[in-house]
Design an enzyme around this catalytic site. Structure first.
Site, PDB file in Angstrom:
ATOM      1  N   ASP A  26       0.811  -1.212   0.000  1.00 39.19           N
ATOM      2  CA  ASP A  26       0.000   0.000   0.000  1.00 39.19           C
ATOM      3  C   ASP A  26       0.841   1.256   0.000  1.00 39.19           C
ATOM      4  O   ASP A  26       2.030   1.217   0.223  1.00 39.19           O
ATOM      5  CB  ASP A  26      -0.833   0.040   1.292  1.00 39.19           C
ATOM      6  CG  ASP A  26      -2.083  -0.776   1.178  1.00 39.19           C
ATOM      7  OD1 ASP A  26      -2.490  -1.060   0.043  1.00 39.19           O
ATOM      8  OD2 ASP A  26      -2.649  -1.125   2.222  1.00 39.19           O
ATOM      9  N   LYS A  86      -0.918   3.154  -5.582  1.00 35.59           N
ATOM     10  CA  LYS A  86      -0.556   4.289  -6.444  1.00 35.59           C
ATOM     11  C   LYS A  86      -1.739   5.224  -6.583  1.00 35.59           C
ATOM     12  O   LYS A  86      -2.845   4.812  -6.868  1.00 35.59           O
ATOM     13  CB  LYS A  86      -0.142   3.785  -7.820  1.00 35.59           C
ATOM     14  CG  LYS A  86       1.341   3.665  -7.948  1.00 35.59           C
ATOM     15  CD  LYS A  86       1.746   3.617  -9.406  1.00 35.59           C
ATOM     16  CE  LYS A  86       3.168   3.096  -9.513  1.00 35.59           C
ATOM     17  NZ  LYS A  86       3.253   1.864 -10.275  1.00 35.59           N
ATOM     18  N   GLY A 123       0.446   0.244   9.319  1.00 38.38           N
ATOM     19  CA  GLY A 123      -0.133   0.066  10.650  1.00 38.38           C
ATOM     20  C   GLY A 123      -0.484  -1.379  10.911  1.00 38.38           C
ATOM     21  O   GLY A 123       0.298  -2.289  10.648  1.00 38.38           O
ATOM     22  N   THR A 181      -0.278  -0.217  15.285  1.00 40.79           N
ATOM     23  CA  THR A 181      -1.183   0.713  14.616  1.00 40.79           C
ATOM     24  C   THR A 181      -0.801   2.167  14.873  1.00 40.79           C
ATOM     25  O   THR A 181      -0.337   2.516  15.964  1.00 40.79           O
ATOM     26  CB  THR A 181      -2.639   0.467  15.050  1.00 40.79           C
ATOM     27  OG1 THR A 181      -3.469   1.448  14.426  1.00 40.79           O
ATOM     28  CG2 THR A 181      -2.822   0.578  16.560  1.00 40.79           C
ATOM     29  N   MET A 226      -8.129   8.787   9.481  1.00 41.95           N
ATOM     30  CA  MET A 226      -8.713   9.259   8.220  1.00 41.95           C
ATOM     31  C   MET A 226      -9.650  10.449   8.435  1.00 41.95           C
ATOM     32  O   MET A 226     -10.671  10.568   7.782  1.00 41.95           O
ATOM     33  CB  MET A 226      -9.507   8.121   7.538  1.00 41.95           C
ATOM     34  CG  MET A 226      -8.633   6.945   7.177  1.00 41.95           C
ATOM     35  SD  MET A 226      -9.573   5.595   6.432  1.00 41.95           S
ATOM     36  CE  MET A 226     -10.276   4.824   7.874  1.00 41.95           C
ATOM     37  N   GLY A 269       3.206  10.493  11.777  1.00 40.43           N
ATOM     38  CA  GLY A 269       3.714  10.014  13.056  1.00 40.43           C
ATOM     39  C   GLY A 269       4.773   8.934  12.914  1.00 40.43           C
ATOM     40  O   GLY A 269       4.725   8.118  12.002  1.00 40.43           O
TER      41      GLY A 269
HETATM   42  N1  SAH Z   1      -4.172   0.255   9.343  1.00 37.93           N
HETATM   43  C1  SAH Z   1      -3.655   1.561   9.620  1.00 37.93           C
HETATM   44  C2  SAH Z   1      -4.687   2.647   9.398  1.00 37.93           C
HETATM   45  C3  SAH Z   1      -5.119   2.786   7.979  1.00 37.93           C
HETATM   46  S1  SAH Z   1      -6.270   4.061   7.738  1.00 37.93           S
HETATM   47  C4  SAH Z   1      -3.103   1.593  11.042  1.00 37.93           C
HETATM   48  O1  SAH Z   1      -3.336   0.660  11.810  1.00 37.93           O
HETATM   49  O2  SAH Z   1      -2.387   2.529  11.375  1.00 37.93           O
HETATM   50  C5  SAH Z   1      -5.212   5.383   7.271  1.00 37.93           C
HETATM   51  C6  SAH Z   1      -5.172   6.415   8.383  1.00 37.93           C
HETATM   52  O3  SAH Z   1      -4.271   5.999   9.383  1.00 37.93           O
HETATM   53  C7  SAH Z   1      -4.669   7.760   7.942  1.00 37.93           C
HETATM   54  O4  SAH Z   1      -5.695   8.531   7.364  1.00 37.93           O
HETATM   55  C8  SAH Z   1      -4.210   8.356   9.247  1.00 37.93           C
HETATM   56  O5  SAH Z   1      -5.300   8.843   9.998  1.00 37.93           O
HETATM   57  C9  SAH Z   1      -3.680   7.140   9.964  1.00 37.93           C
HETATM   58  N2  SAH Z   1      -2.225   7.015   9.820  1.00 37.93           N
HETATM   59  C10 SAH Z   1      -1.559   6.033   9.202  1.00 37.93           C
HETATM   60  N3  SAH Z   1      -0.221   6.227   9.314  1.00 37.93           N
HETATM   61  C11 SAH Z   1      -0.068   7.346  10.036  1.00 37.93           C
HETATM   62  C12 SAH Z   1       1.047   8.064  10.526  1.00 37.93           C
HETATM   63  N4  SAH Z   1       2.316   7.666  10.266  1.00 37.93           N
HETATM   64  N5  SAH Z   1       0.840   9.181  11.248  1.00 37.93           N
HETATM   65  C13 SAH Z   1      -0.395   9.596  11.522  1.00 37.93           C
HETATM   66  N6  SAH Z   1      -1.490   8.968  11.099  1.00 37.93           N
HETATM   67  C14 SAH Z   1      -1.346   7.851  10.370  1.00 37.93           C
END
Ligand code: SAH
Length: 506
Positions: free
Chosen positions: A35, A57, A89, A118, A171, A200
Site C-alpha cells: 500500500d 498508487k 499500521g 497501529t 482518516m 507520526g
Molecule cells: N491500518 C492503519 C490505518 C489505515 S487508515 C493503522 O493501523 O495505522 C489510514 C489512516 O491511518 C490515515 O488517514 C491516518 O489517519 C492514519 N495514519 C496512518 N499512518 C499514520 C502516521 N504515520 N501518522 C499519523 N497517522 C497515520
C-alpha cells in the site's frame, strides 16, 4: 504446491516498528502486494528476487479498487506463490484486512495474519501522548473520520462524549472541523485537550497541540495534512512533558548517506535512531574483480609473504571468496600476519574467524604504511585505485610489497537532477562521506558543476576530506575513521546549526 497469503502489518512508518515476524515473512515472499503508507525503508527489505505489486498508487487519484486487490491476492496464491500483503499500521485497524481474508477464505486459500503496530497508538506515543493513563481516562476509542463525499458523518458523538475516554480518529483530516463541531454540540468541554499528529513515527512527524475549540484554527495554521490522526482527551495535556521524540539530537535534520550500495544500512540506522531524516543515496558500488588470477597466484605462494594487508571490508570479501574457491580455510593462513586499516575491516576479518595482528592507531593508509611492524614481504589486497600513501610509506621504509587490485569502484548511477536541486537549494544540509570515492560518486550523480556551497560534508577522514574540499563544501572531519565517530560528528554539526523544519523552529 499451494500458495499462501500472509497479511503483514508494516507499522506506522518508523521501519524499526515492523515486527520480527513481519520481517521474516517479507524475507520469504515470492510476491509482495503493498500500500501507499508503507515506508520506503521497509520496502527496501523486500528480497530483490521477489515481485512487487503497488496497489496504492494514486497517480490519477485512482487507487486499485479493493475487489481487484482481492483478486490479485487470490490469483497469485492460486498460482502457488508465497504472497505477502503488506499494509500500513495494523491490517485489521481500518485496513480492510478483513475484506481481503473473506475472499481468500471463500476459495479455501490458506492465510495468516501478522499484526502490526497501529498508528492509532504509535503516532500519539511518538507525540508524547499515552492513549490511556489511570488518572485521566478508563477507555480509548478508535474511530474512522472518513466521510463519504457529500454525506454527513455518521458518528454517534453523544455516545463518544459519554465515555469520557480518549478518542482517536483516523482518516479524519478533511472532516476534522466537522468532528470538532459534532463533539462540541454533543456537550464536550471546549477546553478538552486535543492534538493532531502528522506523519507520526517518521522523521517528518509534526504535531499540533491545542484544545477542542482551538484545534481547527491551529491545524489549519500549520497546514496539517493526511496522514494524520486526531486525538481528543485529557491525556493530550501530557504531550508537553512527554514529547521525547522531538528532543532526539538529530530530530528533523536531513542527512544524505552516500555509502556503497551494499553497506548503507548501519550508518543510516544509527542516524535515524537519533531522529535524522536520512536520505540514502548509494552512489558507488564496489565490484570484485573476478576471476582474479593475480590474487589466486599470490595466495598460492603465500610462503612468499609475511603480511597480508586489507584496507576495506570489500577487499576482505574478495579474499574470502578466493580462499573458498581454493578450498582453503584459516589453517592455511597460520604463517602469515594480518593487518587491517581500521575497525570495520578488522570486523570483516573477525567474521571469518581471523584476528588482525595490526590495526594502526589512526585509521588511514599513511598510518597503516608507517606503522606496519613489517619484516619480510607484504601482500596488499585492495581497490584498483588505492591510496598511494600506503605504498609510499612502505617504499620509504624499504619494505617490499605486491599491490594487487581485487575490486573496483563503479560510478554508474543515473544522473539525479532532483538530488542536485535539493542540494543546491540547501534542502539537504548534511552529506556523509565514508571514502574519497563516495565524494566522486556523488559528483558523478549530481554533475561536476553542481553548486554544493550550502552543503556540509561530514567526512570520515583526511583523504575523504581532501576530495570533498575540491567541491566548495563546508568540511567537517570525524575524530576517528569509524562510523561511531561519524555519527558523533553529525550530532556536533547539527547542534551548531539553527534549523527550521516545516516552518516550525525545533
Ligand atoms: N491500518 C492503519 C490505518 C489505515 S487508515 C493503522 O493501523 O495505522 C489510514 C489512516 O491511518 C490515515 O488517514 C491516518 O489517519 C492514519 N495514519 C496512518 N499512518 C499514520 C502516521 N504515520 N501518522 C499519523 N497517522 C497515520
Amino acid at each position: 504446491m499451494g500458495g499462501k497469503v500472509t497479511l503483514v502489518g508494516a507499522g506506522p512508518g518508523d521501519p524499526g516498528l515492523l515486527t520480527l515476524k513481519g520481517r521474516e515473512a517479507l524475507a520469504g515472499a515470492d510476491v509482495v502486494v503493498y500500500d501507499r503508507l508503507v515506508s520506503p525503508a521497509i520496502l527496501a527489505m523486500i528480497p530483490p528476487e521477489a515481485r512487487t505489486i503497488d496497489v496504492g498508487k494514486e497517480a490519477s487519484h485512482h487507487k486499485v479498487p479493493q475487489e481487484q486487490i482481492n483478486l490479485i491476492l487470490l490469483e497469485e496464491a492460486l498460482a502457488g506463490h508465497n504472497v505477502v500483503r503488506l499494509k500500513g499500521g495494523d491490517p485489521f485497524v481500518f485496513g480492510r484486512g478483513g475484506e481481503e481474508l473473506e475472499a481468500l477464505a471463500e476459495r479455501g486459500v490458506p492465510f495468516e495474519e501478522i499484526p502490526g503496530i497501529t498508528s492509532a497508538i504509535a503516532a500519539p506515543a511518538y507525540g508524547g501522548i499515552p492513549v490511556t493513563h489511570r488518572d485521566y481516562c478508563s477507555s480509548v476509542h478508535i474511530i474512522t473520520g472518513h466521510q463519504r463525499a457529500g454525506k454527513p458523518l455518521t458518528i454517534d458523538f453523544e455516545a463518544l462524549v459519554r465515555t469520557k475516554g480518549t478518542l482517536v480518529f483516523l482518516m479524519g483530516v478533511t472532516a476534522m472541523p466537522a468532528i470538532v463541531e459534532g463533539l462540541l454540540e454533543a456537550g464536550m468541554d471546549p477546553d478538552t485537550p486535543a492534538a493532531m499528529v502528522e506523519n507520526g513515527t517518521t522523521s517528518t512527524q509534526r504535531q499540533c497541540d491545542a484544545t477542542l475549540a482551538t484545534l481547527p484554527e491551529r491545524a489549519a495554521a500549520m497546514g496539517i495534512h493526511s496522514p494524520a490522526i486526531i486525538l481528543v482527551g485529557q491525556v493530550c495535556a501530557l504531550a508537553e512533558r512527554f514529547c521525547w521524540f522531538d528532543h532526539l539530537p538529530l530530530r528533523g535534520q536531513r542527512i544524505l548517506v552516500t555509502r556503497p550500495r551494499d553497506r548503507a544500512g548501519a550508518l543510516s540506522d544509527r542516524l535515524r535512531a537519533l531522529g535524522a531524516d536520512v536520505w540514502e543515496y548509494p552512489c558507488i558500488e564496489t565490484r570484485p574483480i573476478w576471476p582474479c588470477p593475480a590474487m589466486t597466484a599470490a595466495l598460492e605462494h603465500l610462503e612468499n609473504y609475511r603480511w597480508l594487508v586489507f584496507t576495506s571490508p570489500a577487499g576482505v570479501a574478495a579474499f574470502r571468496r578466493t580462499l573458498q574457491e581454493m578450498k582453503k580455510d584459516s589453517r592455511y593462513l597460520s604463517d602469515v600476519q594480518l593487518a587491517a586499516i581500521g575497525s570495520g575491516t578488522a570486523r570483516a576479518l573477525a567474521d571469518m574467524g581471523l584476528i588482525a595482528d595490526y590495526v594502526p592507531p589512526v585509521y588511514d593508509a599513511a598510518h597503516l604504511g608507517e606503522g606496519l611492524p613489517a619484516e619480510g614481504k607484504v601482500l596488499i589486497l585492495r581497490a584498483e585505485i588505492g591510496s598511494p600513501a600506503l605504498t609510499a610509506a612502505l617504499e620509504s621504509r624499504s619494505i617490499p610489497y605486491d599491490d594487487i587490485p581485487v575490486y573496483r569502484t563503479v560510478y554508474d548511477n543515473p544522473r539525479s537532477e532532483q538530488l542536485r536541486s535539493a542540494l543546491e537549494a540547501g534542502e539537504v544540509p548534511f552529506v556523509t562521506f565514508t571514502s574519497a570515492s563516495t565524494v566522486k560518486g556523488l559528483l558523478a550523480t549530481v554533475g561536476a558543476d553542481a553548486d554544493l556551497s550550502r552543503v556540509t560534508a561530514l567526512c570520515i577522514g583526511k583523504q575523504t576530506a581532501a576530495e570533498a574540499r575540491k567541491h566548495n563544501m563546508t568540511i567537517k572531519i570525524a575524530a576517528q575513521a569509524t562510523i561511531d565517530a561519524l555519527v558523533e560528528l553529525a550530532q556536533d554539526a547539527a547542534s551548531s546549526l539553527e534549523y527550521t523544519f516545516g516552518g516550525v523552529m525545533l
